[in-house]
Motif scaffolding. Sequence first.
Motif, PDB file in Angstrom:
ATOM      1  N   ILE A  82     -14.137 -14.085  31.448  1.00 54.93           N
ATOM      2  CA  ILE A  82     -13.060 -13.616  32.322  1.00 54.93           C
ATOM      3  C   ILE A  82     -13.006 -12.092  32.341  1.00 54.93           C
ATOM      4  N   ALA A  83     -13.280 -11.474  31.197  1.00 49.14           N
ATOM      5  CA  ALA A  83     -13.249 -10.011  31.115  1.00 49.14           C
ATOM      6  C   ALA A  83     -14.278  -9.368  32.044  1.00 49.14           C
ATOM      7  N   LYS A  84     -15.367 -10.083  32.326  1.00 52.85           N
ATOM      8  CA  LYS A  84     -16.404  -9.536  33.206  1.00 52.85           C
ATOM      9  C   LYS A  84     -15.881  -9.323  34.626  1.00 52.85           C
ATOM     10  N   SER A  85     -14.800 -10.029  34.983  1.00 52.83           N
ATOM     11  CA  SER A  85     -14.230  -9.854  36.319  1.00 52.83           C
ATOM     12  C   SER A  85     -13.290  -8.647  36.375  1.00 52.83           C
ATOM     13  N   GLY A  86     -13.139  -7.976  35.230  1.00 51.27           N
ATOM     14  CA  GLY A  86     -12.327  -6.772  35.181  1.00 51.27           C
ATOM     15  C   GLY A  86     -10.954  -6.955  34.567  1.00 51.27           C
ATOM     16  N   ALA A  87     -10.607  -8.186  34.185  1.00 51.65           N
ATOM     17  CA  ALA A  87      -9.294  -8.454  33.605  1.00 51.65           C
ATOM     18  C   ALA A  87      -9.282  -8.098  32.116  1.00 51.65           C
ATOM     19  N   LYS A  88      -8.146  -7.628  31.647  1.00 48.85           N
ATOM     20  CA  LYS A  88      -7.959  -7.431  30.217  1.00 48.85           C
ATOM     21  C   LYS A  88      -7.758  -8.795  29.581  1.00 48.85           C
ATOM     22  N   THR A  89      -8.488  -9.080  28.515  1.00 51.09           N
ATOM     23  CA  THR A  89      -8.416 -10.403  27.895  1.00 51.09           C
ATOM     24  C   THR A  89      -8.376 -10.297  26.377  1.00 51.09           C
ATOM     25  N   GLY A  90      -8.015 -11.412  25.766  1.00 56.88           N
ATOM     26  CA  GLY A  90      -8.044 -11.539  24.324  1.00 56.88           C
ATOM     27  C   GLY A  90      -8.127 -13.003  23.963  1.00 56.88           C
ATOM     28  N   PHE A  91      -8.386 -13.267  22.702  1.00 55.03           N
ATOM     29  CA  PHE A  91      -8.412 -14.645  22.210  1.00 55.03           C
ATOM     30  C   PHE A  91      -7.603 -14.727  20.931  1.00 55.03           C
ATOM     31  N   VAL A  92      -6.857 -15.816  20.778  1.00 51.87           N
ATOM     32  CA  VAL A  92      -6.149 -16.080  19.537  1.00 51.87           C
ATOM     33  C   VAL A  92      -6.295 -17.558  19.197  1.00 51.87           C
ATOM     34  N   LYS A  93      -6.618 -17.845  17.955  1.00 51.88           N
ATOM     35  CA  LYS A  93      -6.695 -19.239  17.523  1.00 51.88           C
ATOM     36  C   LYS A  93      -5.286 -19.799  17.428  1.00 51.88           C
ATOM     37  N   LEU A  94      -5.077 -20.976  18.018  1.00 48.86           N
ATOM     38  CA  LEU A  94      -3.741 -21.555  18.035  1.00 48.86           C
ATOM     39  C   LEU A  94      -3.802 -23.070  17.973  1.00 48.86           C
ATOM     40  N   ASP A  95      -3.230 -23.621  16.922  1.00 55.27           N
ATOM     41  CA  ASP A  95      -2.903 -25.041  16.848  1.00 55.27           C
ATOM     42  C   ASP A  95      -1.472 -25.143  17.353  1.00 55.27           C
ATOM     43  N   VAL A  96      -1.281 -25.728  18.532  1.00 56.68           N
ATOM     44  CA  VAL A  96       0.034 -25.686  19.172  1.00 56.68           C
ATOM     45  C   VAL A  96       1.097 -26.483  18.423  1.00 56.68           C
ATOM     46  N   THR A  97       0.695 -27.269  17.436  1.00 54.59           N
ATOM     47  CA  THR A  97       1.678 -28.033  16.668  1.00 54.59           C
ATOM     48  C   THR A  97       2.269 -27.233  15.515  1.00 54.59           C
ATOM     49  N   ASP A  98       1.777 -26.010  15.312  1.00 53.31           N
ATOM     50  CA  ASP A  98       2.160 -25.203  14.151  1.00 53.31           C
ATOM     51  C   ASP A  98       3.082 -24.061  14.576  1.00 53.31           C
ATOM     52  N   ASP A  99       4.308 -24.065  14.100  1.00 53.92           N
ATOM     53  CA  ASP A  99       5.313 -23.079  14.466  1.00 53.92           C
ATOM     54  C   ASP A  99       4.870 -21.655  14.127  1.00 53.92           C
ATOM     55  N   GLN A 100       4.343 -21.463  12.931  1.00 57.42           N
ATOM     56  CA  GLN A 100       3.946 -20.123  12.506  1.00 57.42           C
ATOM     57  C   GLN A 100       2.768 -19.600  13.316  1.00 57.42           C
ATOM     58  N   GLN A 101       1.851 -20.489  13.695  1.00 59.93           N
ATOM     59  CA  GLN A 101       0.734 -20.044  14.522  1.00 59.93           C
ATOM     60  C   GLN A 101       1.222 -19.617  15.898  1.00 59.93           C
ATOM     61  N   TRP A 102       2.253 -20.265  16.410  1.00 63.73           N
ATOM     62  CA  TRP A 102       2.846 -19.829  17.675  1.00 63.73           C
ATOM     63  C   TRP A 102       3.421 -18.417  17.542  1.00 63.73           C
ATOM     64  N   GLU A 103       4.106 -18.160  16.447  1.00 63.03           N
ATOM     65  CA  GLU A 103       4.657 -16.822  16.237  1.00 63.03           C
ATOM     66  C   GLU A 103       3.553 -15.772  16.270  1.00 63.03           C
ATOM     67  N   ARG A 104       2.449 -16.067  15.569  1.00 59.67           N
ATOM     68  CA  ARG A 104       1.341 -15.107  15.526  1.00 59.67           C
ATOM     69  C   ARG A 104       0.683 -14.965  16.895  1.00 59.67           C
ATOM     70  N   ALA A 105       0.557 -16.075  17.624  1.00 60.90           N
ATOM     71  CA  ALA A 105      -0.090 -16.029  18.935  1.00 60.90           C
ATOM     72  C   ALA A 105       0.712 -15.189  19.921  1.00 60.90           C
ATOM     73  N   VAL A 106       2.022 -15.341  19.896  1.00 53.77           N
ATOM     74  CA  VAL A 106       2.867 -14.560  20.802  1.00 53.77           C
ATOM     75  C   VAL A 106       2.836 -13.082  20.417  1.00 53.77           C
ATOM     76  N   ALA A 107       2.919 -12.814  19.111  1.00 53.95           N
ATOM     77  CA  ALA A 107       2.857 -11.414  18.661  1.00 53.95           C
ATOM     78  C   ALA A 107       1.527 -10.778  19.052  1.00 53.95           C
ATOM     79  N   SER A 108       0.446 -11.545  18.935  1.00 49.60           N
ATOM     80  CA  SER A 108      -0.866 -11.039  19.303  1.00 49.60           C
ATOM     81  C   SER A 108      -0.956 -10.790  20.805  1.00 49.60           C
ATOM     82  N   THR A 109      -0.348 -11.664  21.592  1.00 51.06           N
ATOM     83  CA  THR A 109      -0.341 -11.489  23.049  1.00 51.06           C
ATOM     84  C   THR A 109       0.379 -10.209  23.433  1.00 51.06           C
TER      85      THR A 109
END
Length: 267
Positions: free
Chosen positions: A52-79
């Motif tokens: 997606i970044a090749k099309s010129g968009a700013k991108t990132g990746f974060v590992k996320l198990d959507v069933t895990d509350d703490q991982q959601w916190e980290r994913a949003v903070a990373s976003t």
Amino acid sequence: MSAKTLAGKRALVTGGARGIGAAIAQALADAGAAIMIADILEDVGRDTAATIAKSGAKTGFVKLDVTDDQQWERAVASTVSTLGGYDILINNAGVEITSLVIDVRAEDLRRMCDVNIVGVGLGMKHAFRAMRPGGAAGAGGAIVNIASVAATIAFPAIAGYSGTKSAVDRMTRVAAMEAGKLGYGVRVNCLYPGLVPTDMGMQLAGDIVKVGLAPDPNAAVASVIEQTPLGRLGEVGDIADAAVFLCSNEARFITGAGLPVDGGMGM
């Protein structure tokens, strides 16, 4: 809609490594949004973000198990830190485990509930906290939950999946009401995709054969097409375009709605 209708927006897409999630992420990027891919598939997710970044968009990746509350916190903070804000959540991550009701297993039902219901609920929770006034992003936004045509029709062998996607529909509407009443500035809607020939979609076709409801996968797919007024399966782009619309200013007075993208199958 204009070509860059989402310019300046920042989106988190769960289950964004492949299939419908990857297509939505690319469509959002094409519309001008910056994209955070969230998935448990690290290598595939990073590759998708790089593509997606090749099309010129700013991108990132974060590992996320959507069933895990703490991982959601980290994913949003990373976003927020990586993209500079957070305006759009696509709650796309989901699992489908095919079974006749007579053969259903408790562990399969629990797995679908954890990912499809708990995952969506936690995603909305953390999006609200970040997007509402005073939150880490604080500029409002849009949430699109991916439900399914299975929430609107009685399709055999997916009772558990249908139940979880019906829950996504109800949760969407309650969340939209809360967000409006409490002044969060966040719209919440959902999509009901029809059958799309992704890995998950074609696995369902194969599973329908295994439980004795069709002689072969082609017949299973043909049965779905026969029930679809527009006479074809969905394409990932059909779902992606609908998601872009619900995130855009063109949908500014739409919240608490479920949009069928199923070729008329669920009418």
